[in-house]
Write a protein that holds these residues in place. Sequence first.
Motif, mmCIF file in Angstrom:
data_model
loop_
_atom_site.group_PDB
_atom_site.id
_atom_site.type_symbol
_atom_site.label_atom_id
_atom_site.label_comp_id
_atom_site.label_asym_id
_atom_site.label_seq_id
_atom_site.Cartn_x
_atom_site.Cartn_y
_atom_site.Cartn_z
ATOM 1 N N ALA A 99 0.834 -1.204 0.000
ATOM 2 C CA ALA A 99 0.000 0.000 0.000
ATOM 3 C C ALA A 99 0.870 1.255 0.000
ATOM 4 C CB ALA A 99 -0.924 0.003 1.217
ATOM 5 N N ARG A 100 1.968 1.217 0.748
ATOM 6 C CA ARG A 100 2.875 2.362 0.793
ATOM 7 C C ARG A 100 3.521 2.584 -0.568
ATOM 8 N NH1 ARG A 100 5.183 1.086 5.109
ATOM 9 N NH2 ARG A 100 6.977 -0.044 4.271
ATOM 10 N N ALA A 101 3.895 1.490 -1.227
ATOM 11 C CA ALA A 101 4.513 1.592 -2.549
ATOM 12 C C ALA A 101 3.526 2.168 -3.570
ATOM 13 C CB ALA A 101 5.004 0.225 -3.013
ATOM 14 N N VAL A 102 2.271 1.748 -3.474
ATOM 15 C CA VAL A 102 1.240 2.277 -4.374
ATOM 16 C C VAL A 102 1.067 3.778 -4.166
ATOM 17 C CG1 VAL A 102 -1.255 2.285 -4.834
ATOM 18 C CG2 VAL A 102 -0.028 0.110 -4.643
ATOM 19 N N GLN A 103 1.014 4.207 -2.905
ATOM 20 C CA GLN A 103 0.852 5.624 -2.600
ATOM 21 C C GLN A 103 2.049 6.442 -3.081
ATOM 22 O OE1 GLN A 103 -1.814 7.105 -1.565
ATOM 23 N NE2 GLN A 103 -0.851 9.139 -1.522
ATOM 24 N N GLU A 104 3.246 5.909 -2.900
ATOM 25 C CA GLU A 104 4.447 6.615 -3.341
ATOM 26 C C GLU A 104 4.471 6.761 -4.858
ATOM 27 O OE1 GLU A 104 7.569 4.308 -1.666
ATOM 28 O OE2 GLU A 104 7.420 5.235 0.327
ATOM 29 N N THR A 105 4.005 5.734 -5.567
ATOM 30 C CA THR A 105 3.938 5.810 -7.023
ATOM 31 C C THR A 105 2.951 6.885 -7.459
ATOM 32 O OG1 THR A 105 4.516 3.473 -7.290
ATOM 33 C CG2 THR A 105 3.396 4.539 -9.132
#
Length: 206
Positions: free
Chosen positions: A18-24
């Motif tokens: 989820a953090r990676a998705v938000q950062e993208t």
Amino acid sequence: MKSPTVAPTRTYRMTARARAVQETRERVLDAVVSLHEQRLSSDISLADVAADAGVSVQTVLRHFGSREGLVDAALERATAAVEDERRSEPGDVAGAVRVVVEHYERRGDGVLLLLAQEGTEAFATRVTSNGRVMHRRWVTECFAPLLPPGAGREEAVDLLVVATDVYTWKLLRRDRGLPVPVTRARMEALVRAVLERPGRGGPGPH
């Protein structure tokens, strides 16, 4: 018997994903805003946005659905960033002028580029229209304790909008080539002149 570490590990992986998705998403939105501050809207493609964000066009579309969805999200993010940058204490004249000049130093040239496209590019028109509403609201909130009552209030707001407008900054910084401290002092003088007009009251000690 299941290992007691399975659930925490799965939770960690989901959180990391989820953090990676938000950062993208944030990288893509930052790329949209940055590119529109540097180039004409008509010269910016989804491929340009994707390349600037370090992702594929398919990734951009997966996150935002369409170019329109991307524009909507970018406008929302840019609005929130501008409101945060321009936050100041109501009634603090020097503080308000300082934050707005800092904001123009950071984004003023990009705003001028968007204004030059107003009426011909949908994104630019949306941004500038939204910006005018935001700027007037900012002026009203920042100087609320110092504004005159009654009919003179709207007149004062009109004049303060002009005194703190991006074009006023441009005339002083870009056209006259004045340094930041002088530009700030000139704009503050304009603001105080509006607030200290006869019968309007004074801005106080700030």
